[in-house]
Design an enzyme around this catalytic site. Structure first.
Site, PDB file in Angstrom:
ATOM      1  N   GLY A  81     -37.571  16.081  43.361  1.00 46.72           N
ATOM      2  CA  GLY A  81     -37.364  16.666  44.682  1.00 46.72           C
ATOM      3  C   GLY A  81     -35.973  17.266  44.796  1.00 46.72           C
ATOM      4  N   GLY A 127     -34.680  19.036  47.257  1.00 46.36           N
ATOM      5  CA  GLY A 127     -34.530  19.467  48.646  1.00 46.36           C
ATOM      6  C   GLY A 127     -33.093  19.279  49.079  1.00 46.36           C
ATOM      7  N   LYS A 128     -32.905  19.031  50.368  1.00 47.71           N
ATOM      8  CA  LYS A 128     -31.542  18.937  50.910  1.00 47.71           C
ATOM      9  C   LYS A 128     -30.734  17.856  50.190  1.00 47.71           C
ATOM     10  CE  LYS A 128     -33.016  18.521  55.232  1.00 47.71           C
ATOM     11  NZ  LYS A 128     -34.452  18.794  55.096  1.00 47.71           N
ATOM     12  N   VAL A 129     -31.332  16.684  49.995  1.00 43.07           N
ATOM     13  CA  VAL A 129     -30.596  15.596  49.349  1.00 43.07           C
ATOM     14  C   VAL A 129     -30.535  15.796  47.834  1.00 43.07           C
ATOM     15  CG1 VAL A 129     -30.474  13.106  48.986  1.00 43.07           C
ATOM     16  CG2 VAL A 129     -31.284  13.977  51.175  1.00 43.07           C
ATOM     17  N   LYS A 132     -36.682   3.065  66.629  1.00 47.69           N
ATOM     18  CA  LYS A 132     -37.296   4.299  66.145  1.00 47.69           C
ATOM     19  C   LYS A 132     -38.270   4.748  67.227  1.00 47.69           C
ATOM     20  CE  LYS A 132     -37.543   6.651  62.093  1.00 47.69           C
ATOM     21  NZ  LYS A 132     -36.611   6.810  60.993  1.00 47.69           N
TER      22      LYS A 132
HETATM   23  N1  LIG Z   1     -31.895  14.107  54.630  1.00 41.90           N
HETATM   24  C1  LIG Z   1     -31.439  12.880  54.857  1.00 41.90           C
HETATM   25  O1  LIG Z   1     -30.330  12.693  55.380  1.00 41.90           O
HETATM   26  C2  LIG Z   1     -32.254  11.684  54.448  1.00 41.90           C
HETATM   27  C3  LIG Z   1     -31.794  10.399  54.810  1.00 41.90           C
HETATM   28  C4  LIG Z   1     -32.509   9.276  54.392  1.00 41.90           C
HETATM   29  C5  LIG Z   1     -33.675   9.448  53.653  1.00 41.90           C
HETATM   30  N2  LIG Z   1     -34.099  10.708  53.340  1.00 41.90           N
HETATM   31  C6  LIG Z   1     -35.336  10.842  52.566  1.00 41.90           C
HETATM   32  O2  LIG Z   1     -35.053  11.483  51.337  1.00 41.90           O
HETATM   33  C7  LIG Z   1     -36.134  12.321  50.949  1.00 41.90           C
HETATM   34  C8  LIG Z   1     -35.653  13.746  50.758  1.00 41.90           C
HETATM   35  O3  LIG Z   1     -35.082  14.194  51.978  1.00 41.90           O
HETATM   36  P1  LIG Z   1     -34.616  15.720  52.142  1.00 41.90           P
HETATM   37  O4  LIG Z   1     -33.878  15.770  53.427  1.00 41.90           O
HETATM   38  O5  LIG Z   1     -33.960  16.188  50.880  1.00 41.90           O
HETATM   39  O6  LIG Z   1     -36.022  16.430  52.325  1.00 41.90           O
HETATM   40  P2  LIG Z   1     -36.411  17.954  51.956  1.00 41.90           P
HETATM   41  O7  LIG Z   1     -37.691  18.214  52.669  1.00 41.90           O
HETATM   42  O8  LIG Z   1     -35.253  18.859  52.147  1.00 41.90           O
HETATM   43  O9  LIG Z   1     -36.665  17.882  50.362  1.00 41.90           O
HETATM   44  C9  LIG Z   1     -37.770  17.325  49.773  1.00 41.90           C
HETATM   45  C10 LIG Z   1     -38.063  18.132  48.518  1.00 41.90           C
HETATM   46  O10 LIG Z   1     -39.095  17.476  47.788  1.00 41.90           O
HETATM   47  C11 LIG Z   1     -39.990  18.469  47.311  1.00 41.90           C
HETATM   48  N3  LIG Z   1     -41.287  17.835  47.043  1.00 41.90           N
HETATM   49  C12 LIG Z   1     -42.275  17.516  47.912  1.00 41.90           C
HETATM   50  N4  LIG Z   1     -43.305  16.944  47.268  1.00 41.90           N
HETATM   51  C13 LIG Z   1     -42.963  16.876  45.967  1.00 41.90           C
HETATM   52  C14 LIG Z   1     -43.598  16.378  44.802  1.00 41.90           C
HETATM   53  N5  LIG Z   1     -44.818  15.840  44.848  1.00 41.90           N
HETATM   54  N6  LIG Z   1     -42.948  16.484  43.618  1.00 41.90           N
HETATM   55  C15 LIG Z   1     -41.706  17.047  43.554  1.00 41.90           C
HETATM   56  N7  LIG Z   1     -41.065  17.536  44.620  1.00 41.90           N
HETATM   57  C16 LIG Z   1     -41.669  17.460  45.812  1.00 41.90           C
HETATM   58  C17 LIG Z   1     -40.010  19.522  48.388  1.00 41.90           C
HETATM   59  O11 LIG Z   1     -40.469  20.772  47.911  1.00 41.90           O
HETATM   60  C18 LIG Z   1     -38.543  19.553  48.816  1.00 41.90           C
HETATM   61  O12 LIG Z   1     -37.801  20.492  48.049  1.00 41.90           O
HETATM   62  C19 LIG Z   1     -37.197  12.152  52.048  1.00 41.90           C
HETATM   63  O13 LIG Z   1     -38.090  11.125  51.663  1.00 41.90           O
HETATM   64  C20 LIG Z   1     -36.396  11.701  53.242  1.00 41.90           C
HETATM   65  O14 LIG Z   1     -37.162  10.935  54.147  1.00 41.90           O
HETATM   66  C21 LIG Z   1     -33.416  11.817  53.705  1.00 41.90           C
END
Ligand SMILES: NC(=O)c1ccc[n+]([C@@H]2O[C@H](COP(=O)([O-])OP(=O)(O)OC[C@H]3O[C@@H](n4cnc5c(N)ncnc54)[C@H](O)[C@@H]3O)[C@@H](O)[C@H]2O)c1
Length: 360
Positions: A183, A185-187, A83
């Site tokens: 959450g 978001g993307k995932v 990392k």
């Molecule tokens: N995208 C990936 O491929 C990936 C891979 C491994 C791990 N992750 C982890 O998964 C998690 C989500 O990733 P992502 O890519 O969807 O991120 P993202 O930023 O697209 O989505 C996160 C979402 O969480 C919401 N959020 C933030 N604080 C909050 C709270 N207190 N209560 C409710 N919602 C809240 C945000 O508004 C956002 O919509 C992160 O912790 C990331 O590190 C993501």
């Protein structure tokens, strides 16, 4: 924290190599941590973050690179753990020249470390880094990369959740269960789709009005609640933290009504004692780094030349790995997070040892 491993220093981190990189002109200050190359070149993203101090940046890169060694091992990848962190505010200091300077340092390691995106870096940044190094993945589709990794991350989380459901309720499905997604978001968005397709009921929350509007228009059947605390206290069977780390702490675990926790967020346990607390409350925790490995599976596949079906198949195996970990945890009477670490260490030792067979 000591960097060098030694048997009489239990606080040592056991990293193979830690590289400090500086380019005064661009303001680049980066640290690359290689925990282990026992399984192959180290792989892990670059976090661009305004750390309070150099010590904080170093502590984070040591911790994150060690975590990647375990994640990559359990994902079945031929990659060790690495990392990098860039110390600075990306909104203020990120520039083409800084990213390219960073790329030259990555190149200087000769392929011992492959970089990718993490917090504060995006596929477009990796395209810039790639102008200076071959050892970068997680690139845009236009540049031959696989693009956004959240599709396979969500698919992998769903597979891990199926395995946890089977362990608790006897069938590998979420049909008829209430799943709380924190959450969107993307995932979280993709995960919600898989859950609804599987016949689950979804209760969700997000702090972003845009994410909530998306849910209302795309999936009106999803019940939205005010915040994560309300979700934790809701009558749900599964809790899926998909926002920030530290979702499981001394306040949330006693309030949690779900029987299973499986979500995408990294570092869900606020401190190491939390997995014991979860076990005492009879809550099954599917370790975050096991179920959210779909993203790193995708970027690792990109190194070979991305093939979505092949990467999806590998992410589907997160179901089998989670199942094996939960069975091992029961057999050895330890929390799933401990069983996961043991399984990862076993693969690193068994497969890593093969490098001792001499080749010309
Ligand atoms: N995208 C990936 O491929 C990936 C891979 C491994 C791990 N992750 C982890 O998964 C998690 C989500 O990733 P992502 O890519 O969807 O991120 P993202 O930023 O697209 O989505 C996160 C979402 O969480 C919401 N959020 C933030 N604080 C909050 C709270 N207190 N209560 C409710 N919602 C809240 C945000 O508004 C956002 O919509 C992160 O912790 C990331 O590190 C993501």
């Amino acid at each position: 924290m000591g960097v060098f491993a030694s048997t009489d220093d239990p606080g040592s981190t056991g990293h193979e190599q830690v590289v400090f990189c500086q380019d005064k002109q661009t303001g680049l200050r980066a640290i690359i941590g290689i925990h282990s190359t026992a399984l192959g070149p180290a792989l892990g993203g670059t976090r661009f973050y305004p750390y309070a101090s150099e010590e904080a940046a170093l502590a984070d890169v040591l911790d994150l690179s060690r975590g990647m060694a375990y994640k990559n091992a359990l994902a079945g990848l031929d990659h060790g753990g690495g990392k990098a962190v860039i110390w600075g505010d990306p909104d203020k200091v990120k520039s083409e020249a800084l990213l390219r300077a960073y790329g030259r340092f990555v190149e200087s390691l000769g392929g011992r470390y492959y970089t990718a995106c993490d917090v504060g870096t995006y596929v477009a940044d990796m395209d810039v880094v790639a102008r200076e190094t071959r050892y970068v993945t997680g690139r845009s589709v236009e540049h031959g990369g696989a693009g956004d990794s959240s599709v396979l991350t969500a698919w992998g989380v769903f597979q891990g959740m199926r395995a946890a459901a089977e362990h608790v309720w006897g069938a590998p499905t979420l049909r008829g269960r209430r799943v709380g997604v924190a959450g969107l978001g993307k995932v979280g968005k993709h995960l919600t789709g898989h859950l609804l397709d599987d016949g689950a009921e979804v209760v969700a929350t997000d702090v972003s009005p845009r994410a909530l509007d998306w849910a209302r228009s795309t999936y009106p059947q999803v019940t939205l609640v005010s915040d994560a605390a309300a979700l934790v206290a809701a009558d749900i069977d599964v809790y899926a933290p998909c926002a920030l780390g530290g979702a499981l702490d001394d306040d949330t675990v006693p309030a949690l009504r779900a029987k299973v926790v499986a979500g995408a967020a990294n570092n869900q346990l606020a401190h190491p004692g939390i997995d014991k607390l979860l076990a005492e409350r009879g809550i099954l925790y599917a370790p975050d780094y096991v179920v959210n490995a779909g993203g790193v599976i995708q970027v690792a596949d990109e190194i070979e030349g991305f093939n979505f079906d092949r990467a999806k198949l590998r992410a589907t195996r997160i179901y089998d790995t989670t199942r094996e970990i939960l069975q091992l945890a029961d057999a050895e009477g330890v929390p799933p997070a401990v069983a996961a670490d043991r399984l990862a260490e076993r693969r690193m030792a068994e497969v890593g040892r093969l490098r001792m067979i001499h080749l010309r």
